[in-house]
Write a protein that holds these residues in place. Structure first.
Motif, PDB file in Angstrom:
ATOM      1  N   GLY A  32       0.846  -1.179   0.000  1.00 15.59           N
ATOM      2  CA  GLY A  32       0.000   0.000   0.000  1.00 15.59           C
ATOM      3  C   GLY A  32       0.883   1.231   0.000  1.00 15.59           C
ATOM      4  N   THR A  33       0.330   2.340   0.483  1.00 15.98           N
ATOM      5  CA  THR A  33       1.119   3.560   0.560  1.00 15.98           C
ATOM      6  C   THR A  33       1.273   3.979   2.019  1.00 15.98           C
ATOM      7  OG1 THR A  33       1.421   5.758  -0.414  1.00 15.98           O
ATOM      8  CG2 THR A  33      -0.774   5.232   0.417  1.00 15.98           C
ATOM      9  N   GLY A  34       2.293   4.801   2.304  1.00 11.30           N
ATOM     10  CA  GLY A  34       2.541   5.274   3.664  1.00 11.30           C
ATOM     11  C   GLY A  34       2.858   4.122   4.598  1.00 11.30           C
ATOM     12  N   ARG A  35       2.283   4.180   5.782  1.00  7.73           N
ATOM     13  CA  ARG A  35       2.447   3.089   6.758  1.00  7.73           C
ATOM     14  C   ARG A  35       1.415   1.991   6.551  1.00  7.73           C
ATOM     15  NH1 ARG A  35       1.941   5.714  12.363  1.00  7.73           N
ATOM     16  NH2 ARG A  35       0.615   7.192  11.225  1.00  7.73           N
ATOM     17  N   GLU A  36       0.685   2.087   5.457  1.00  9.24           N
ATOM     18  CA  GLU A  36      -0.327   1.096   5.077  1.00  9.24           C
ATOM     19  C   GLU A  36      -1.477   1.037   6.071  1.00  9.24           C
ATOM     20  OE1 GLU A  36       1.913  -2.535   4.154  1.00  9.24           O
ATOM     21  OE2 GLU A  36       2.073  -1.755   2.109  1.00  9.24           O
ATOM     22  N   LEU A  37      -1.761   2.160   6.699  1.00 10.04           N
ATOM     23  CA  LEU A  37      -2.899   2.218   7.616  1.00 10.04           C
ATOM     24  C   LEU A  37      -4.219   2.053   6.878  1.00 10.04           C
ATOM     25  CD1 LEU A  37      -1.751   5.184   9.903  1.00 10.04           C
ATOM     26  CD2 LEU A  37      -1.479   2.715  10.287  1.00 10.04           C
ATOM     27  N   GLN A  38      -4.282   2.517   5.633  1.00 10.85           N
ATOM     28  CA  GLN A  38      -5.513   2.362   4.866  1.00 10.85           C
ATOM     29  C   GLN A  38      -5.782   0.901   4.544  1.00 10.85           C
ATOM     30  OE1 GLN A  38      -8.399   3.390   4.334  1.00 10.85           O
ATOM     31  NE2 GLN A  38      -8.258   4.935   2.745  1.00 10.85           N
ATOM     32  N   VAL A  39      -4.727   0.158   4.264  1.00 14.34           N
ATOM     33  CA  VAL A  39      -4.874  -1.271   4.014  1.00 14.34           C
ATOM     34  C   VAL A  39      -5.471  -1.947   5.246  1.00 14.34           C
ATOM     35  CG1 VAL A  39      -3.643  -3.410   3.485  1.00 14.34           C
ATOM     36  CG2 VAL A  39      -2.956  -1.274   2.385  1.00 14.34           C
ATOM     37  N   GLN A  40      -4.938  -1.620   6.415  1.00 10.09           N
ATOM     38  CA  GLN A  40      -5.449  -2.212   7.650  1.00 10.09           C
ATOM     39  C   GLN A  40      -6.853  -1.720   7.965  1.00 10.09           C
ATOM     40  OE1 GLN A  40      -3.766  -4.649   9.399  1.00 10.09           O
ATOM     41  NE2 GLN A  40      -5.788  -4.852  10.357  1.00 10.09           N
ATOM     42  N   ARG A  41      -7.123  -0.455   7.640  1.00  9.30           N
ATOM     43  CA  ARG A  41      -8.466   0.091   7.886  1.00  9.30           C
ATOM     44  C   ARG A  41      -9.511  -0.647   7.041  1.00  9.30           C
ATOM     45  NH1 ARG A  41      -7.260   5.054   6.692  1.00  9.30           N
ATOM     46  NH2 ARG A  41      -6.336   5.399   8.751  1.00  9.30           N
ATOM     47  N   ASN A  42      -9.158  -0.939   5.794  1.00 10.29           N
ATOM     48  CA  ASN A  42     -10.059  -1.743   4.956  1.00 10.29           C
ATOM     49  C   ASN A  42     -10.343  -3.096   5.598  1.00 10.29           C
ATOM     50  OD1 ASN A  42     -10.396   0.086   2.824  1.00 10.29           O
ATOM     51  ND2 ASN A  42      -8.636  -0.684   1.691  1.00 10.29           N
ATOM     52  N   ARG A  43      -9.276  -3.732   6.092  1.00  8.61           N
ATOM     53  CA  ARG A  43      -9.430  -5.067   6.689  1.00  8.61           C
ATOM     54  C   ARG A  43     -10.273  -5.009   7.963  1.00  8.61           C
ATOM     55  NH1 ARG A  43     -10.312  -9.137   4.641  1.00  8.61           N
ATOM     56  NH2 ARG A  43     -11.986  -9.247   6.156  1.00  8.61           N
ATOM     57  N   ASP A  44      -9.991  -4.066   8.819  1.00 14.88           N
ATOM     58  CA  ASP A  44     -10.728  -3.957  10.077  1.00 14.88           C
ATOM     59  C   ASP A  44     -12.205  -3.674   9.836  1.00 14.88           C
ATOM     60  OD1 ASP A  44      -8.350  -4.375  11.410  1.00 14.88           O
ATOM     61  OD2 ASP A  44      -8.020  -2.253  11.888  1.00 14.88           O
ATOM     62  N   ALA A  45     -12.490  -2.811   8.852  1.00 17.52           N
ATOM     63  CA  ALA A  45     -13.885  -2.458   8.580  1.00 17.52           C
ATOM     64  C   ALA A  45     -14.643  -3.637   7.985  1.00 17.52           C
ATOM     65  CB  ALA A  45     -13.940  -1.256   7.642  1.00 17.52           C
ATOM     66  N   LEU A  46     -13.998  -4.409   7.131  1.00 16.14           N
ATOM     67  CA  LEU A  46     -14.653  -5.612   6.617  1.00 16.14           C
ATOM     68  C   LEU A  46     -14.935  -6.604   7.737  1.00 16.14           C
ATOM     69  CD1 LEU A  46     -12.639  -6.085   3.309  1.00 16.14           C
ATOM     70  CD2 LEU A  46     -15.134  -5.929   3.444  1.00 16.14           C
ATOM     71  N   ARG A 168       4.297   5.014  -2.061  1.00 15.00           N
ATOM     72  CA  ARG A 168       4.451   3.562  -1.906  1.00 15.00           C
ATOM     73  C   ARG A 168       5.862   3.197  -1.450  1.00 15.00           C
ATOM     74  NH1 ARG A 168       1.171   1.602  -7.347  1.00 15.00           N
ATOM     75  NH2 ARG A 168      -0.656   2.920  -6.988  1.00 15.00           N
ATOM     76  N   GLU A 169       6.127   3.477  -0.201  1.00 14.54           N
ATOM     77  CA  GLU A 169       7.482   3.363   0.338  1.00 14.54           C
ATOM     78  C   GLU A 169       8.056   1.956   0.227  1.00 14.54           C
ATOM     79  OE1 GLU A 169       5.039   5.100   1.528  1.00 14.54           O
ATOM     80  OE2 GLU A 169       5.709   6.987   2.419  1.00 14.54           O
ATOM     81  N   ARG A 170       7.199   0.949   0.361  1.00 14.83           N
ATOM     82  CA  ARG A 170       7.712  -0.423   0.255  1.00 14.83           C
ATOM     83  C   ARG A 170       8.311  -0.666  -1.123  1.00 14.83           C
ATOM     84  NH1 ARG A 170       3.231  -4.669   1.953  1.00 14.83           N
ATOM     85  NH2 ARG A 170       4.713  -6.054   0.875  1.00 14.83           N
ATOM     86  N   ARG A 281      -3.583   1.842  -1.992  1.00 10.84           N
ATOM     87  CA  ARG A 281      -2.331   2.065  -2.720  1.00 10.84           C
ATOM     88  C   ARG A 281      -2.094   3.531  -3.049  1.00 10.84           C
ATOM     89  NH1 ARG A 281       0.164  -2.227  -5.077  1.00 10.84           N
ATOM     90  NH2 ARG A 281       0.675  -1.238  -7.067  1.00 10.84           N
ATOM     91  N   GLN A 282      -3.104   4.371  -2.929  1.00 12.99           N
ATOM     92  CA  GLN A 282      -2.969   5.751  -3.356  1.00 12.99           C
ATOM     93  C   GLN A 282      -2.938   6.754  -2.206  1.00 12.99           C
ATOM     94  OE1 GLN A 282      -1.847   5.292  -6.774  1.00 12.99           O
ATOM     95  NE2 GLN A 282      -2.614   7.378  -6.574  1.00 12.99           N
ATOM     96  N   PHE A 283      -3.824   6.579  -1.239  1.00 11.32           N
ATOM     97  CA  PHE A 283      -3.995   7.585  -0.185  1.00 11.32           C
ATOM     98  C   PHE A 283      -4.243   6.879   1.137  1.00 11.32           C
ATOM     99  CE2 PHE A 283      -6.877  10.711   2.019  1.00 11.32           C
ATOM    100  CZ  PHE A 283      -5.893  11.657   2.272  1.00 11.32           C
ATOM    101  N   GLU A 284      -3.484   7.289   2.161  1.00 13.45           N
ATOM    102  CA  GLU A 284      -3.523   6.546   3.420  1.00 13.45           C
ATOM    103  C   GLU A 284      -4.607   7.025   4.377  1.00 13.45           C
ATOM    104  OE1 GLU A 284      -0.166   4.770   6.387  1.00 13.45           O
ATOM    105  OE2 GLU A 284      -0.004   6.885   5.865  1.00 13.45           O
TER     106      GLU A 284
END
Length: 378
Positions: A32-46, A168-170, A281-284
């Motif tokens: 993802g992008t940044g610290r990938e908090l958005q990726v985790q937020r998607n997972r937690d919300a699902l 996308r730091e990774r 991947r675009q905005f955290e």
């Protein structure tokens, strides 16, 4: 090998794919992008979307076939477009397009795929959708649309949530460049992944072939730097009006997260909305996609076709999205993990995982039909 015992979940396919794909390519797919908090937020919300189980529902054998936007599909899910798909596994676009046609689910080809529409359209047949990053040059835009139409793609997907690059730091830590620069680290990664390497030798170096086709030979030598400019069109509402006139067919807008925007899009004559945050991947710092889905559905009414993606990892996740207002669910990374793990056998196994998970979980909540899912939400 019993795939169901060895790879019972998408996470198992991801783990196998990570071992078979060079690090720089896997980081492009997985990050993802940044610290990938958005990726985790998607997972937690699902995970927070819950259903109430039922008892004594009788025999449940749900029909998962779906009629969507004038076409019949075998499942309520499909294959989302993913840029540089062939970087993850050689021949990826052909494998997925052929599978989609065979199994009757949609396949999206990206503007920045590693193969041309003319190659993939005939393989995908009537299951092919073309995803557009809108070029600034109107002549190039019109030519891309004409080529997609002539290649057999039935729907156009305009992605609108990429106004600029994300860091996308990774990917940066993995030293990813497109095409990859030949460094000692890259040489080691290539040599230590022989199946990927041999396949890439057969397929050719992964390149942005469609954008490159509008460059002269000198420019094409530095693929990403020059070809990337072709698709940096910064489209606005005026662009959408023009595109609506130029594309004679279904037009889907991908990257919708706001109710006001959703309503305006429908007033502009688009045919469907794709609720997505680009899987983080675009905005955290944005909302989880699933949390916006029901409000967008309420804003546009029950008749507007809505697709959903971002973090879908199971049949249960597909059920969650359908229950909250989506008509269709798309997965991108998941299919690429599957091919990366198992080659041509991967998509079939992933389809089995998703299908079995949906049917078994629908039995748990007493849902005989897809239309019953919303009634069992808590």
């Amino acid at each position: 090998m019993d795939l169901d015992l060895t790879y019972p979940a998408l996470s198992d396919l991801r783990a196998k794919a990570k071992r078979r794909i060079p690090h720089f390519a896997f980081e492009y797919l997985d990050s993802g992008t940044g610290r990938e908090l958005q990726v985790q937020r998607n997972r937690d919300a699902l995970d927070a979307v819950l259903f109430r189980p039922d008892i004594l529902p009788g025999k449940i054998d749900p029909d998962l076939s779906t009629h969507f936007m004038g076409a019949d599909y075998a499942r309520p899910f499909g294959i989302a477009p993913l840029g540089m798909s062939g970087l993850m596994w050689p021949g990826m676009e052909r494998i997925l397009a052929g599978f989609a046609q065979e199994q009757r689910i949609p396949y999206g080809l990206s503007t920045v795929a590693t193969r041309l529409p003319e190659e993939i359209g005939p393989i995908a047949g009537d299951m092919g959708w073309f995803q557009l990053y809108c070029p600034a040059d109107p002549e190039i835009r019109r030519d891309m649309l004409a080529r997609a139409k002539a290649s057999g793609f039935t729907k156009l997907v305009l992605t609108v949530d990429v106004p600029d690059d994300s860091r996308r730091e990774r990917q940066r830590r993995a030293k990813l460049t497109l095409p990859p620069k030949i460094t000692p680290r890259v040489i080691w990664e290539v040599l230590s992944h022989p199946q990927w390497s041999l396949g890439t030798l057969r397929e050719g170096s992964p390149r942005l072939r469609l954008p490159e086709s509008y460059l002269n030979q000198t420019e094409a030598r530095s693929s990403l730097a020059h070809a990337g400019h072709i698709i940096r069109g910064a489209p606005g509402w005026d662009t959408l009006k023009i595109l609506r006139e130029e594309w004679q067919g279904d037009l889907i807008i991908k990257g919708v997260l706001c109710t006001d925007v959703a309503k305006r899009l429908m007033s502009e004559g688009v045919d469907a909305l794709w609720v997505s945050n680009h899987t983080g991947r675009q905005f955290e710092a944005g909302p989880a996609t699933i949390t916006e889905l029901s409000s967008i559905r309420a804003a546009v009414g029950p008749q507007v076709p809505i697709l959903f993606d971002s973090g879908v990892a199971s049949g249960l996740d597909v059920m969650r999205a359908l229950a909250l207002g989506a008509d269709f669910v798309m997965l991108g990374r998941a299919w690429h993990y599957a091919v990366g793990a198992l080659g041509k056998a991967g998509p079939g196994h992933l389809m089995h995982i998703l299908t079995d998970d949906m049917k078994l979980n629908m039995a748990q909540i007493g849902a005989h039909r897809l239309a019953d899912l919303s009634k069992r939400l808590i």
